[in-house]
Scaffold this motif. Structure first.
Motif, PDB file in Angstrom:
ATOM      1  N   ASN A   1     -14.004  -3.054  -1.446  1.00 46.42           N
ATOM      2  CA  ASN A   1     -12.808  -3.828  -1.804  1.00 46.42           C
ATOM      3  C   ASN A   1     -11.814  -3.943  -0.651  1.00 46.42           C
TER       4      ASN A   1
ATOM      5  N   SER B   1      -8.713   0.496  -4.352  1.00 40.94           N
ATOM      6  CA  SER B   1      -9.304   0.888  -5.630  1.00 40.94           C
ATOM      7  C   SER B   1      -9.510  -0.367  -6.474  1.00 40.94           C
ATOM      8  N   ASN B   2     -10.303  -0.265  -7.526  1.00 37.72           N
ATOM      9  CA  ASN B   2     -10.515  -1.428  -8.394  1.00 37.72           C
ATOM     10  C   ASN B   2      -9.209  -1.907  -9.025  1.00 37.72           C
ATOM     11  N   ASP B   3      -8.350  -0.963  -9.405  1.00 41.38           N
ATOM     12  CA  ASP B   3      -7.067  -1.356 -10.010  1.00 41.38           C
ATOM     13  C   ASP B   3      -6.205  -2.114  -9.005  1.00 41.38           C
ATOM     14  N   ASP B   4      -6.134  -1.604  -7.763  1.00 40.53           N
ATOM     15  CA  ASP B   4      -5.347  -2.297  -6.738  1.00 40.53           C
ATOM     16  C   ASP B   4      -5.968  -3.648  -6.392  1.00 40.53           C
TER      17      ASP B   4
ATOM     18  N   ARG C   1       0.879  -1.183   0.000  1.00 41.00           N
ATOM     19  CA  ARG C   1       0.000   0.000   0.000  1.00 41.00           C
ATOM     20  C   ARG C   1       0.911   1.227   0.000  1.00 41.00           C
TER      21      ARG C   1
ATOM     22  N   GLU D   1      -8.554   3.970   2.984  1.00 41.41           N
ATOM     23  CA  GLU D   1      -9.758   3.559   2.270  1.00 41.41           C
ATOM     24  C   GLU D   1      -9.623   2.104   1.800  1.00 41.41           C
TER      25      GLU D   1
END
Length: 393
Positions: free
Chosen positions: A268, A229-232, A23, A226
Motif C-alpha cells: 500500500n 495500513s489498510n485503514d490508512d 502520516r 512502512e
C-alpha cells in the motif's frame, strides 16, 4: 479525524496541504526523537512517501527549530555535499539574516561568508567556483558563528546512501573520510546546535559495510517508514475521491471495491494508490468495481505510459550493484515474477560466487522483495506482474 480532500500527485513528492496525506504517527515519532537530541536514519523502501514526509516536516517545523531539506542523490564528492549544506544556510534569510544581524550588533564580522556568494541564479545563490575552498571547514565556521540563542537547525538529508555510494566509486578513502566528517558533525561539534536526519532508498548499512566501516555510523537512531495500513490506505482513497469531487469528477468506491483494490495492491504505497486512481479517472470510470480495477491494472502493466517508472526499478539495479551482481539480481527477480517465490537455497545453487546476503539486503531494503522463512517474493504484485511481462525471459 475526518478525511480531507487531496489532489492526485504522482510526479514530485506530495508536498502541500492539498497533496500530502497526513502520516501523523510517524511524524510525531520523528519529532520525539529529535526533541531528545538524537540524529536519525530514516529506513524506507522506495515510494512509501519518505520524501513527502520530510518535505512536510520542513514546511511545518516545531517551535524552536529551523529545518532544511537537501536532496543529494547526484552528489559525488564530500566537498560538493558540504557545499550544499553551506549554500542552504546562506540562502535561508531567517538563519543567515539572524546571524548577520546578531554579529553586527555584537561588533563581529560575518562578511567573509557572504564573499563566497558570486551571484543569484535560477537555482538560488551561486557560490564561488574556487575548487580550493574546503566547504566542510567553511560550514563548521558558519555554524560556529550562529549565536547560542538561535533555533536548532535540523538538516533533512535525502538520498544520503546514494551520495556515499557515488563517492566510494571514485575513492573508498574519500568515502570513509566523508563518513568520519559526518560523524564528527554528529558527535564532536555538539555545541553547534544542529541535528541530522539521513534517509535513502538504498541501505546505508550495506554501503558502509562494503567500506568495512560500520562503526562510523552506528550512533544514528533508526526509524522505519512502512507502507500504509489498510485503514490508512482506505482513508487516502476517500481523500482522493473527495479531491476529485471538488473539480467535478465523480469516482465512487464502495466497501467491497476498496477491499478488492487493496487485495490486488497488497503493497500500500501512496504512489501506487494514486497511480491507479488516476488511471480510473482517465478511463472515465465513475462507479468502481472489480472489473474496472482489473482492467486498469492490466493497462498499467502493459502500457508505455508507465514504462519509465517501472523501468527505473530495473535500471536502478545497475546503479547499486556491479555488473555481475546486477545481472544476478535481475535473474532472481525474473524467477520470482514467474514462479511467485524463490528459496535461499535455490539462489545459492544458481550462483555460488556472489555474496548473497548483501545482495538480498539491498533488494529487501529498496522495496523489491520480502522474506519469510528464507523464502523470498515480490512486495508488490503490480511490480511482479510488470517484471514478468517485460523483463523475465
Amino acid at each position: 479525524m475526518p478525511v480531507q480532500p487531496l489532489h492526485i500527485c504522482t510526479g514530485q513528492p506530495a508536498d502541500g496541504r492539498n497533496k500530502f496525506f497526513p502520516r501523523t504517527k510517524i511524524i510525531n515519532k520523528i519529532w520525539r526523537k529529535l526533541d531528545r537530541g538524537e540524529d536519525l536514519l530514516i529506513v524506507a523502501p522506495r515510494r512509501v512517501g519518505k520524501s513527502s514526509i520530510l518535505r512536510h516536516i520542513e514546511r511545518n517545523p516545531n517551535d524552536g527549530y529551523f529545518v532544511k531539506y537537501i536532496s543529494i542523490m547526484s552528489v559525488d564528492s564530500a566537498n560538493a555535499y558540504f557545499k550544499k549544506i553551506f549554500k542552504s544556510l546562506l540562502e535561508d534569510d531567517e538563519i543567515y539574516g539572524f546571524a548577520k544581524g546578531y554579529m553586527t550588533n555584537a561588533g563581529k564580522a560575518i562578511e567573509n561568508f557572504g564573499k563566497k556568494i558570486r551571484g543569484i541564479g535560477l537555482e538560488g545563490i551561486e557560490l564561488d567556483g574556487n575548487e580550493q575552498i574546503d566547504y566542510y571547514v567553511e560550514t563548521i565556521e558558519l555554524l560556529k558563528s550562529l549565536p547560542n540563542e538561535a533555533k536548532k537547525i535540523i538538516f533533512l538529508v535525502d538520498e544520503f546512501p546514494d551520495a556515499l555510494s557515488n563517492i566510494a566509486k571514485y575513492s573508498e578513502e574519500e568515502a570513509i573520510n566523508f563518513l568520519q566528517q559526518n560523524r564528527d558533525l554528529f558527535q564532536e561539534y555538539g555545541e553547534l546546535n544542529i541535528q541530522f536526519v539521513l534517509t535513502g532508498s538504498i541501505g546505508l548499512g550495506n554501503v558502509v559495510e562494503k567500506l568495512n566501516r560500520k562503526d562510523i555510523m552506528n550512533d544514528l537512531t533508526q526509524i522505519e517508514i512502512e507502507p500504509l495500513s489498510n485503514d490508512d490506505a482506505k482513508d487516502l482513497i476517500d481523500s482522493l475521491c473527495l479531491g476529485l469531487n471538488k473539480i467535478d469528477i465523480t469516482l465512487i468506491f464502495n466497501s467491497a471495491s476498496k477491499d478488492y483494490f487493496l487485495q490486488k495492491l497488497t503493497w500500500n504505497t501512496p504512489y501506487y494508490i494514486q497511480m491507479i486512481i488516476d488511471e480510473l479517472v482517465d478511463d472515465e470510470v465513475e462507479m468502481v468495481n472489480q472489473e474496472e480495477i482489473d482492467k486498469v491494472l492490466d493497462k498499467i502493466i502493459k502500457a508505455r505510459s508507465h514504462a519509465d517508472y517501472f523501468e527505473n526499478w530495473r535500471d536502478r539495479l545497475k546503479k547499486v550493484f556491479d555488473e555481475e551482481e546486477a545481472k544476478f539480481a535481475i535473474e532472481i527477480l525474473s524467477h520470482i515474477s514467474i514462479k511467485d517465490s524463490i528459496s535461499y537455497d535455490e539462489m545459492k545453487k544458481m550462483n555460488e560466487d556472489i555474496v548473497l546476503k548483501d545482495l538480498l539486503e539491498v533488494l529487501k531494503y529498496d522495496g523489491y522483495i520480502s522474506e519469510n522463512n528464507q523464502v523470498y517474493q515480490f512486495n508488490s504484485p503490480l511490480l511482479k506482474s510488470w517484471w514478468a511481462y517485460h523483463v523475465a525471459e
